[in-house]
Design a protein around this motif. Structure first.
Motif, PDB file in Angstrom:
ATOM      1  N   TYR A 241      46.318  29.015  50.185  1.00 52.10           N
ATOM      2  CA  TYR A 241      48.026  29.117  50.620  1.00 52.10           C
ATOM      3  C   TYR A 241      48.384  30.273  49.947  1.00 52.10           C
ATOM      4  CZ  TYR A 241      48.243  26.432  46.091  1.00 52.10           C
ATOM      5  OH  TYR A 241      48.074  26.016  45.019  1.00 52.10           O
ATOM      6  N   ALA A 242      48.449  30.392  48.353  1.00 48.31           N
ATOM      7  CA  ALA A 242      48.769  31.407  47.311  1.00 48.31           C
ATOM      8  C   ALA A 242      48.457  33.050  47.473  1.00 48.31           C
ATOM      9  CB  ALA A 242      48.857  30.687  46.348  1.00 48.31           C
ATOM     10  N   ALA A 243      47.717  33.260  48.113  1.00 52.35           N
ATOM     11  CA  ALA A 243      47.733  34.579  48.525  1.00 52.35           C
ATOM     12  C   ALA A 243      48.659  36.129  48.870  1.00 52.35           C
ATOM     13  CB  ALA A 243      47.163  35.635  49.927  1.00 52.35           C
ATOM     14  N   TRP A 274      43.636  41.249  50.695  1.00 52.52           N
ATOM     15  CA  TRP A 274      44.140  42.625  51.639  1.00 52.52           C
ATOM     16  C   TRP A 274      45.063  42.517  53.055  1.00 52.52           C
ATOM     17  CZ3 TRP A 274      42.856  47.617  49.017  1.00 52.52           C
ATOM     18  CH2 TRP A 274      43.063  48.570  50.413  1.00 52.52           C
ATOM     19  N   LYS A 275      45.017  41.735  53.308  1.00 51.81           N
ATOM     20  CA  LYS A 275      45.929  41.318  54.582  1.00 51.81           C
ATOM     21  C   LYS A 275      47.256  41.451  54.061  1.00 51.81           C
ATOM     22  CE  LYS A 275      42.635  38.297  57.433  1.00 51.81           C
ATOM     23  NZ  LYS A 275      42.725  37.106  57.497  1.00 51.81           N
ATOM     24  N   VAL A 276      47.381  40.878  52.832  1.00 50.58           N
ATOM     25  CA  VAL A 276      48.905  40.727  51.931  1.00 50.58           C
ATOM     26  C   VAL A 276      49.163  41.768  50.810  1.00 50.58           C
ATOM     27  CG1 VAL A 276      49.371  38.388  52.620  1.00 50.58           C
ATOM     28  CG2 VAL A 276      48.460  39.290  50.342  1.00 50.58           C
ATOM     29  N   ASN A 277      48.200  43.191  51.163  1.00 52.01           N
ATOM     30  CA  ASN A 277      48.587  43.771  49.684  1.00 52.01           C
ATOM     31  C   ASN A 277      49.188  45.758  50.410  1.00 52.01           C
ATOM     32  OD1 ASN A 277      47.936  45.901  48.249  1.00 52.01           O
ATOM     33  ND2 ASN A 277      46.119  46.118  48.665  1.00 52.01           N
ATOM     34  N   ALA A 278      50.838  44.574  50.578  1.00 52.95           N
ATOM     35  CA  ALA A 278      51.973  46.202  51.179  1.00 52.95           C
ATOM     36  C   ALA A 278      51.837  47.261  50.532  1.00 52.95           C
ATOM     37  CB  ALA A 278      52.742  44.738  51.130  1.00 52.95           C
ATOM     38  N   MET A 279      51.093  47.316  49.407  1.00 51.05           N
ATOM     39  CA  MET A 279      51.332  48.305  48.695  1.00 51.05           C
ATOM     40  C   MET A 279      50.361  48.821  49.033  1.00 51.05           C
ATOM     41  SD  MET A 279      53.502  47.035  45.205  1.00 51.05           S
ATOM     42  CE  MET A 279      53.438  48.540  44.762  1.00 51.05           C
ATOM     43  N   SER A 280      49.316  48.910  49.159  1.00 52.64           N
ATOM     44  CA  SER A 280      47.813  49.215  49.097  1.00 52.64           C
ATOM     45  C   SER A 280      47.425  49.629  47.944  1.00 52.64           C
ATOM     46  CB  SER A 280      47.875  51.020  49.850  1.00 52.64           C
ATOM     47  OG  SER A 280      48.521  50.527  51.935  1.00 52.64           O
ATOM     48  N   LEU A 281      47.142  48.707  47.052  1.00 60.65           N
ATOM     49  CA  LEU A 281      46.555  48.330  45.900  1.00 60.65           C
ATOM     50  C   LEU A 281      45.141  48.840  45.978  1.00 60.65           C
ATOM     51  CD1 LEU A 281      49.209  46.723  43.706  1.00 60.65           C
ATOM     52  CD2 LEU A 281      49.447  49.023  44.352  1.00 60.65           C
ATOM     53  N   PRO A 282      44.453  49.721  44.754  1.00 61.72           N
ATOM     54  CA  PRO A 282      42.904  49.764  45.119  1.00 61.72           C
ATOM     55  C   PRO A 282      42.470  48.403  44.601  1.00 61.72           C
ATOM     56  CG  PRO A 282      43.486  50.814  43.293  1.00 61.72           C
ATOM     57  CD  PRO A 282      44.950  50.487  44.065  1.00 61.72           C
ATOM     58  N   ILE A 283      42.037  47.502  45.192  1.00 60.46           N
ATOM     59  CA  ILE A 283      41.220  46.033  45.187  1.00 60.46           C
ATOM     60  C   ILE A 283      39.449  46.320  45.810  1.00 60.46           C
ATOM     61  CG2 ILE A 283      40.940  43.970  45.329  1.00 60.46           C
ATOM     62  CD1 ILE A 283      43.731  43.994  46.687  1.00 60.46           C
ATOM     63  N   GLY A 284      38.930  46.074  44.685  1.00 59.22           N
ATOM     64  CA  GLY A 284      37.095  46.105  44.291  1.00 59.22           C
ATOM     65  C   GLY A 284      37.356  44.036  44.450  1.00 59.22           C
ATOM     66  N   VAL A 285      35.286  44.192  45.330  1.00 58.59           N
ATOM     67  CA  VAL A 285      34.676  43.225  44.973  1.00 58.59           C
ATOM     68  C   VAL A 285      33.810  43.254  44.292  1.00 58.59           C
ATOM     69  CG1 VAL A 285      33.519  43.160  46.743  1.00 58.59           C
ATOM     70  CG2 VAL A 285      34.703  41.431  46.427  1.00 58.59           C
ATOM     71  N   HIS A 286      33.010  42.168  43.532  1.00 53.03           N
ATOM     72  CA  HIS A 286      32.254  42.172  43.094  1.00 53.03           C
ATOM     73  C   HIS A 286      31.500  41.010  42.584  1.00 53.03           C
ATOM     74  CE1 HIS A 286      29.804  42.491  39.342  1.00 53.03           C
ATOM     75  NE2 HIS A 286      30.002  43.719  38.617  1.00 53.03           N
ATOM     76  N   HIS A 287      30.284  40.697  42.957  1.00 43.84           N
ATOM     77  CA  HIS A 287      29.573  38.727  42.421  1.00 43.84           C
ATOM     78  C   HIS A 287      27.937  39.692  43.575  1.00 43.84           C
ATOM     79  CE1 HIS A 287      28.007  39.261  47.392  1.00 43.84           C
ATOM     80  NE2 HIS A 287      29.670  38.847  47.077  1.00 43.84           N
TER      81      HIS A 287
END
Length: 806
Positions: A241-243, A274-287
């Protein structure tokens, strides 16, 4: 300790001075212990320079007494951590112009370098427990390790209480025989029981031989609980809920790590952000299920400062440390204060600067857990560590490694093995059984040549029966047994990582799922590969088996106290306070030593909710057992749901006497039947059969598929169950199933106290405390999309009913 603090050689002192640094007291204490020849355990907060503390005595010794050959062995829990340490250690070595070679040796090291390292090892070698065990399986290991001065075990809390710790303790016992003056060092930030770790580290468990060095306290962490713009949710455990609020934190910080407790949630949160990333900041995923290449790319991007946020799982708990990370966000409750501190330590990785962290609780119980975690951190309370007897499947693997290196005398090897604390109580009879198992597989399997790995000569000496078994051991040795996985690939062959076979089996051509931050469409499923293509269609999230992180006993105890101490409630948000006040008015709030059980009808069914706070794993097992017993009693159970705090069963007939269900003999009857009839024991047997060397994962030039391994182990399991139920590996599988997969210890403790502490309240309708677990009914497998909205509607309807006082 009255010895004066040592001084550094000029080249090291100059290096510190050039950075305007001063060696910290605990770093000099570690040098002093080394110069006195004492083993040492360093407990110091993240950012206190633990790694340098471990290596500083080695650097001093190599500066003052240059030598060729292996001087220091550094053992880390993660391959990535070994690579990271190499990078951070090479820089000062090069800056000081020291003639010291530092190399890594892991499963990813090229074979030609591995061969050269055995002939001409570096002065400092960074490795893992599994790679050390393999090195010890070579005849030249005695030559390689004869001059070894120090072994440094980093993040010791990640080893000592599990099977990798068993393997490492056996490896250290062997090294101590090869190099009697070897000094042992261990490092950790999160140790609740230093004496337990000192004993584990010490040769022969001699705790007095290990000095305890305490690091200086760092700046206290700055931790906040993020509250929603509306109300704290009734249900859910992800904080999704806090995205938008989390994205706002990412926008205002330099670099943020967003921790999730499961790989599925990791993928889901990445998509939400990613859906709320209005500034299109670079985000990664790691697992851990992503390919090595994918993980390395993300790690490089973080190290270079090219990412503003990384959504990760426990794959980064012991993390690769990046200086620019200035915020850590925990999605959902942390489950333990030690884990929370470990994750917080990734932020502002400097002793004198406060780590900044934000907790995002998924529901009202998780708010209480988050508050409990903050209180525990402030009080310096860490989660307890449980040390177990050494596993026999690990011992079998180690004995085979020793045999590969050279023939051995049984009594001498047993004496050496008892020098490792987990095996200090190993009996002659148990060791005979282990040797018998490696000799011929056991009574039921001795007719098959492929199980006859060891031979005893007439003089009593044991040796490997044929060189092929040495090759087989080195190809298959290891402690980590992965679930059966399929590789996710594009048609061009590019691998994205792996998903579990069970999830892949639920997919058909054209289905979509999220993975590695992409929406993927299934094109076809091969034996080992899931062939996909990128798509923009909506998708679901892969599921991963295994146990969830269990709520620690210390946090569970704190939450219990919150319920019973209204004076604490003033610290809580108004909707959480109201929830507890209405519960007290409608039913009761249990005291810390009580087991509250509520029964009530709803929509033609009868419900029983027990607030036991023993964690999701124990509750899943208990749910299975309770519904089995309810069936035996003719109560017509329909199912159960559970979270970390409570378990709810639902049935056609009413449970009038819960105490009859919660009796301790349920572990002797229903538990045994359930485990034997479920896949639980088969899965545990598969692990111990692979670790013990009974079933190989690889042949020269060919790797078995997970399905082939499962098929082989299932066949052997069925034979042993029928003809040799007391087989060594069946006993080891039982021990694993009981100790790890069901949290049976917590289950037993709960059942032992249930009858004497149960407070049963029969009610006309659902209560406020029951709402979070009741919202799970019918929603257990729902993960994405419009189902979230349906879940919220259901939760609000249940809450409205529960919060009426009439």
């Amino acid at each position: 300790m009255s010895d004066p603090l040592p001084t550094l050689p000029p080249v090291l002192a100059g290096w510190f001075a050039a950075r305007r640094w001063q060696p910290r007291r605990h770093q000099l204490d570690m040098v002093r212990e080394a110069q006195a020849g004492r083993h040492a355990l360093l407990v110091a907060t993240t950012g206190a320079g633990k790694t340098l503390s471990g290596f500083l005595p080695t650097l001093i010794d190599l500066v003052e007494r240059p030598t060729e050959g292996l001087h220091t062995l550094y053992v880390s829990p993660l391959k990535a951590l070994a690579v990271d340490i190499q990078r951070n250690l090479l820089a000062p070595v090069e800056e000081m112009g020291l003639d010291i070679r530092v190399e890594t040796r892991t499963g990813d090291t090229p074979s030609d370098r591995k061969a050269r390292q055995r002939i001409r090892p570096p002065q400092i070698l960074l490795t893992t427990p599994e790679s050390l065990s393999l090195l010890l399986s070579y005849p030249d290991s005695v030559t390689m390790f004869a001059g070894l001065k120090t072994i440094v075990v980093d993040e010791v809390h990640a080893f000592a209480t599990g099977k990798r710790g068993d393997l490492l303790s056996l490896g250290m016992a062997r090294l101590q025989r090869i190099a009697p003056s070897l000094r042992r060092v261990a490092l950790s930030a999160t140790v609740a029981d230093p004496d337990g770790y000192r004993a584990w580290l010490a040769p022969d468990g001699d705790i007095d031989a290990v000095a305890l060095v305490q690091g200086e306290p760092g700046a206290p962490p700055d931790i906040a609980i993020l509250l929603p713009e509306g109300r704290v949710p009734w249900s859910g455990h992800s904080g999704r809920y806090a995205a938008e609020q989390v994205m706002a934190e990412i926008e205002t910080h330099k670099t943020t790590i967003v921790f999730c407790n499961t790989r599925s949630l990791c993928e889901l949160i990445f998509q939400d952000l990613w859906k709320v990333n209005a500034m299109s900041l670079p985000i990664g995923v790691h697992h851990g299920s992503l390919s090595l290449d994918a993980r390395r790319k993300v790690e490089s991007a973080m190290a270079a400062g090219r990412l503003r946020a990384l959504v990760a799982t426990s794959s980064l708990d012991l993390g690769v440390d990046w200086g620019d990370v200035d915020c850590v966000i925990q999605m959902g409750a942390p489950k333990g204060s030690s884990r929370l501190l470990q994750r917080l330590g990734r932020s502002n990785h400097r002793l004198d600067e406060a780590s900044e962290g934000i907790l995002v609780p998924g529901n009202r119980f998780e708010y209480l857990e988050a508050r409990a975690a903050l209180d525990a951190v402030e009080a310096g309370e860490l989660d307890p560590d449980v040390f177990l007897m050494g596993s026999l499947d690990v011992l079998a693997q180690h004995v085979m490694a020793c045999a590969c290196a050279a023939p051995f005398d049984q009594a001498a090897l047993l004496d050496e093995i008892r020098g490792a604390l987990p095996y200090s109580g190993l009996t002659d009879e148990a060791f005979d059984r282990v040797l018998g198992f490696i000799r011929d597989g056991g009574y039921s399997l001795k007719a098959y040549e492929r199980f006859k790995r060891l031979t005893q000569d007439t003089d009593g000496t044991w040796r490997v029966s044929h060189p092929k078994f040495t090759t087989q051991h080195r190809l298959n040795a290891g402690i980590i047994v992965e679930a059966t996985m399929l590789t996710v690939r594009f048609r061009n062959g590019r691998s994205l990582g792996k998903v579990e076979e069970g999830f892949a089996a639920s997919l058909s051509h054209g289905d979509t799922f999220f993975f590695a931050g992409l929406s993927l469409e299934v094109e076809k499923i091969d034996t080992e590969d899931l062939i996909v293509r990128a798509t923009s269609r909506p998708a679901r999230i892969p599921t991963y088996g295994g146990s969830r992180m269990a709520l620690s006993t210390s946090l569970a105890d704190r939450v219990r106290h919150f319920l019973a101490e209204p004076d604490e409630w003033a610290r809580f948000p108004s909707d959480v306070r109201e929830w507890l006040e209405y519960q007290r008015a409608r039913s009761a709030l249990p005291t810390p030593d009580q087991l509250l059980v509520e029964t009530f009808p709803r929509e033609g069914r009868h419900y029983m909710v027990a607030y036991s706070f023993e964690g999701w794993n124990a509750h899943q097992s208990l749910g299975m057992l309770l519904t089995r017993r309810m069936e035996t009693l003719g109560l017509k159970p329909l199912g159960f749901v559970a979270n970390d705090y409570a378990i709810a069963t639902y049935s056609i007939d009413k449970v009038a006497d819960p105490a009859a269900l919660f009796s301790a003999d349920i572990l002797e009857h229903e538990f045994v039947d359930w485990v034997q009839q479920s896949h639980l024991l088969k899965r545990a047997f598969r692990e111990v059969a692979v670790i013990g060397g009974l079933v190989e994962r690889q042949h020269p030039g060919k790797r078995k598929t997970g399905r082939q391994v499962t098929f082989s182990t299932d066949l052997i399991y069925d034979v042993l169950r029928r003809y040799e139920p007391g087989h060594l590996l069946l006993e080891a599988a039982w021990a694993d199933a009981r100790a790890k997969m069901t949290d049976v210890g917590r289950l037993a403790a709960l059942l032992d106290r249930a009858a004497a502490t149960m407070l049963h309240i029969d009610l006309p309708r659902i209560t406020p405390l029951a709402v979070p677990v009741m919202t799970l009914i019918g929603r257990e497998k729902v993960a994405t999309g419009s189902s979230d909205d349906a879940l919220l509607v259901e939760a609000e309807a249940l809450a409205a009913e529960a919060m009426r006082l009439d």
